[in-house]
Design a protein around this motif. Structure first.
Motif, PDB file in Angstrom:
ATOM      1  N   ILE A 167       0.813  -1.282  -0.010  1.00  0.00           N
ATOM      2  CA  ILE A 167      -0.072  -0.003  -0.092  1.00  0.00           C
ATOM      3  C   ILE A 167       0.857   1.290  -0.081  1.00  0.00           C
ATOM      4  CG2 ILE A 167      -0.306   0.057   2.427  1.00  0.00           C
ATOM      5  CD1 ILE A 167      -2.908   1.072   0.058  1.00  0.00           C
TER       6      ILE A 167
ATOM      7  N   TYR B 292      -7.900   1.268   4.096  1.00  0.00           N
ATOM      8  CA  TYR B 292      -7.065   0.117   4.449  1.00  0.00           C
ATOM      9  C   TYR B 292      -6.670   0.125   5.988  1.00  0.00           C
ATOM     10  CZ  TYR B 292      -2.737  -2.497   3.499  1.00  0.00           C
ATOM     11  OH  TYR B 292      -1.945  -3.497   3.532  1.00  0.00           O
ATOM     12  N   GLN B 293      -6.643   1.414   6.488  1.00  0.00           N
ATOM     13  CA  GLN B 293      -6.050   1.592   7.741  1.00  0.00           C
ATOM     14  C   GLN B 293      -7.310   1.116   8.927  1.00  0.00           C
ATOM     15  OE1 GLN B 293      -2.638   4.556   7.949  1.00  0.00           O
ATOM     16  NE2 GLN B 293      -4.410   5.749   8.030  1.00  0.00           N
TER      17      GLN B 293
ATOM     18  N   TRP C  84      -9.242  -1.134   8.295  1.00  0.00           N
ATOM     19  CA  TRP C  84      -9.189  -2.834   8.221  1.00  0.00           C
ATOM     20  C   TRP C  84      -7.981  -3.373   8.693  1.00  0.00           C
ATOM     21  CZ3 TRP C  84     -13.638  -5.435   7.569  1.00  0.00           C
ATOM     22  CH2 TRP C  84     -13.467  -6.467   7.374  1.00  0.00           C
ATOM     23  N   TYR C  85      -6.606  -2.777   8.402  1.00  0.00           N
ATOM     24  CA  TYR C  85      -5.614  -3.497   8.585  1.00  0.00           C
ATOM     25  C   TYR C  85      -4.592  -2.911   9.701  1.00  0.00           C
ATOM     26  CZ  TYR C  85      -6.645  -5.927   4.311  1.00  0.00           C
ATOM     27  OH  TYR C  85      -7.165  -7.085   3.511  1.00  0.00           O
ATOM     28  N   GLY C  86      -4.915  -1.518   9.906  1.00  0.00           N
ATOM     29  CA  GLY C  86      -4.164  -0.825  10.791  1.00  0.00           C
ATOM     30  C   GLY C  86      -3.050   0.063   9.988  1.00  0.00           C
TER      31      GLY C  86
ATOM     32  N   ILE D 207      -0.698   2.206   8.043  1.00  0.00           N
ATOM     33  CA  ILE D 207       0.549   1.749   7.077  1.00  0.00           C
ATOM     34  C   ILE D 207       1.717   2.311   7.283  1.00  0.00           C
ATOM     35  CG2 ILE D 207      -1.317   1.948   5.044  1.00  0.00           C
ATOM     36  CD1 ILE D 207       0.260   4.575   4.200  1.00  0.00           C
TER      37      ILE D 207
ATOM     38  N   LYS E 187      -2.214  -7.521  -4.900  1.00  0.00           N
ATOM     39  CA  LYS E 187      -1.231  -7.381  -3.757  1.00  0.00           C
ATOM     40  C   LYS E 187      -1.691  -6.429  -2.862  1.00  0.00           C
ATOM     41  CE  LYS E 187       2.312  -8.476  -6.765  1.00  0.00           C
ATOM     42  NZ  LYS E 187       3.429  -8.057  -7.362  1.00  0.00           N
TER      43      LYS E 187
ATOM     44  N   LYS F 284      -5.493  -7.451  -0.977  1.00  0.00           N
ATOM     45  CA  LYS F 284      -5.030  -8.584  -0.091  1.00  0.00           C
ATOM     46  C   LYS F 284      -6.520  -9.189   0.025  1.00  0.00           C
ATOM     47  CE  LYS F 284      -1.801  -6.455   3.100  1.00  0.00           C
ATOM     48  NZ  LYS F 284      -1.500  -6.327   4.554  1.00  0.00           N
TER      49      LYS F 284
ATOM     50  N   ASN G  21      -9.488  -7.843  -0.280  1.00  0.00           N
ATOM     51  CA  ASN G  21     -10.455  -7.152   0.356  1.00  0.00           C
ATOM     52  C   ASN G  21     -11.247  -6.655  -0.796  1.00  0.00           C
ATOM     53  OD1 ASN G  21     -11.744  -5.044   1.745  1.00  0.00           O
ATOM     54  ND2 ASN G  21     -10.584  -5.482   3.402  1.00  0.00           N
TER      55      ASN G  21
ATOM     56  N   ILE H  22     -11.380  -2.586  -0.578  1.00  0.00           N
ATOM     57  CA  ILE H  22     -10.089  -2.301  -1.185  1.00  0.00           C
ATOM     58  C   ILE H  22     -10.119  -2.222  -2.547  1.00  0.00           C
ATOM     59  CG2 ILE H  22      -7.700  -1.910  -0.893  1.00  0.00           C
ATOM     60  CD1 ILE H  22      -9.212  -1.263   1.716  1.00  0.00           C
TER      61      ILE H  22
END
Length: 117
Positions: free
Chosen positions: A2, A50-51, A53-55, A57, A87, A90, A92, A95
């Motif tokens: 990302i 993204y953040q 969902w995944y935390g 960056i 990639k 991921k 999702n 995203i």
């Protein structure tokens, strides 16, 4: 991955802005203005989702991209995003959809620069 997308989009935004200042074509000037203005909102939406969902960056590298052949660079960057979309997202779909929206922005700008001058 990302972080690489953000680096590419920021570099493209700066190149498009400087190409916008350098063009003698009003239609190119207008298309590039809409393009670079829209990029920040689109990448911001991607990063915030993204953040969420995944935390957070990681570090974003600052890249430089010259303004020469801006139309070709937009096409090249669109191809880079398409190649790396899975990639980055991921698997999702949220995203993926946001990245697709970014790609549409690149593609429609490319169309305007090639066909509406």
């Amino acid at each position: 991955m990302i972080e690489e997308l953000v680096s590419h989009v920021f570099a493209m935004r700066n190149a498009a802005h400087t190409a916008h200042w350098a063009t003698k074509s009003f239609s190119e000037h207008s298309a590039l203005c809409s393009f670079y203005d829209g990029l920040i909102d689109k990448i911001d939406a991607i990063v915030e989702a993204y953040q969420g969902w995944y935390g957070l960056i990681g570090e974003v590298r600052i890249l430089m991209m010259p303004k020469d052949d801006i139309t070709g660079k937009i096409r090249d960057e669109l191809a880079w995003i398409a190649t790396n979309r899975d990639k980055i997202a991921k698997k999702n779909t949220m995203i993926e959809n946001l990245i697709d929206d970014l790609m549409q922005h690149y593609s429609s700008t490319h169309y305007k620069l090639v066909n509406l001058h």
